[in-house]
Design an enzyme around this catalytic site. Structure first.
Site, PDB file in Angstrom:
ATOM      1  CE1 TYR A 170     134.800  57.561  56.931  1.00 40.27           C
ATOM      2  CE2 TYR A 170     133.438  57.646  58.890  1.00 40.27           C
ATOM      3  CZ  TYR A 170     134.161  58.284  57.905  1.00 40.27           C
ATOM      4  OH  TYR A 170     134.264  59.651  57.910  1.00 40.27           O
ATOM      5  N   GLY A 177     132.898  61.624  49.029  1.00 41.63           N
ATOM      6  CA  GLY A 177     133.455  60.914  50.187  1.00 41.63           C
ATOM      7  C   GLY A 177     134.237  59.684  49.770  1.00 41.63           C
ATOM      8  CE  LYS A 191     129.509  51.102  48.881  1.00 39.35           C
ATOM      9  NZ  LYS A 191     128.513  51.978  48.261  1.00 39.35           N
ATOM     10  CB  ILE A 206     135.481  62.911  55.353  1.00 37.77           C
ATOM     11  CG1 ILE A 206     136.782  62.159  55.144  1.00 37.77           C
ATOM     12  CG2 ILE A 206     134.696  62.945  54.035  1.00 37.77           C
ATOM     13  CD1 ILE A 206     136.609  60.757  54.584  1.00 37.77           C
ATOM     14  CE1 TYR A 207     132.884  67.269  59.579  1.00 37.59           C
ATOM     15  CE2 TYR A 207     134.413  69.105  59.464  1.00 37.59           C
ATOM     16  CZ  TYR A 207     133.728  68.157  60.205  1.00 37.59           C
ATOM     17  OH  TYR A 207     133.889  68.107  61.566  1.00 37.59           O
ATOM     18  CG  ASN A 229     127.332  59.935  61.519  1.00 38.02           C
ATOM     19  OD1 ASN A 229     126.556  59.513  60.666  1.00 38.02           O
ATOM     20  ND2 ASN A 229     128.139  60.961  61.305  1.00 38.02           N
TER      21      ASN A 229
END
Length: 143
Positions: free
Chosen positions: A106, A72, A108, A60-61, A99
């Site tokens: 994630y 996102g 969340k 996911i960028y 990170n």
């Protein structure tokens, strides 16, 4: 990072990924501009488990200037709906252990760490946390 990018994003590697029927790419667009992309891997395209009951979010960028625009979140929601529609059991991904922003993102969304693996970035040994989220499906696929 340059060493990784020079291997992971060669024209030949990208062509192979785009040609794989079990890898799917999706793009976020805003005012005609690509703002980010999502890569999902099914079955044998998955980088670790090749589990037909799962989908992997490999990438996911989102471009930095579009952070905070919920792109996102939309990618996660899209993936969860796709997994539900395909009657899959879970969605999983790998994220670099340092990170913290991505890990919190994630978490969340209900992802939990279930394992880890090491990888080499340049000459440095790094650790990815493997995270997953179970899919709660109200219906079973028809036989």
């Amino acid at each position: 990072m340059e060493a990784y990018a020079s291997v992971a994003f060669t024209p030949q590697k990208i062509q192979a990924e785009l040609s794989n029927p079990n890898s799917h790419f999706f793009f976020a667009m805003l005012d005609g501009e690509i703002t980010g992309y999502l890569k999902l891997n099914y079955c044998h395209a998955q980088t670790e488990f090749q589990d037909p009951a799962a989908v992997e979010i490999e990438r996911i960028y989102v471009l930095a200037e579009y952070h905070g625009k919920k792109i996102g979140h939309q990618f996660i929601d899209f993936t969860l709906k796709a997994a539900t529609d395909k009657h899959l059991q879970y969605v999983w991904l790998g994220v670099w252990e340092h990170n913290l922003k991505a890990i919190a993102f994630y978490e969340k969304h209900g992802f939990e760490v279930f394992s880890s693996h090491e990888f080499v970035l340049g000459s440095d040994k790094q650790t990815d946390l493997l995270m997953r989220k179970a899919i709660l499906s109200s219906s079973k696929p028809k036989a």
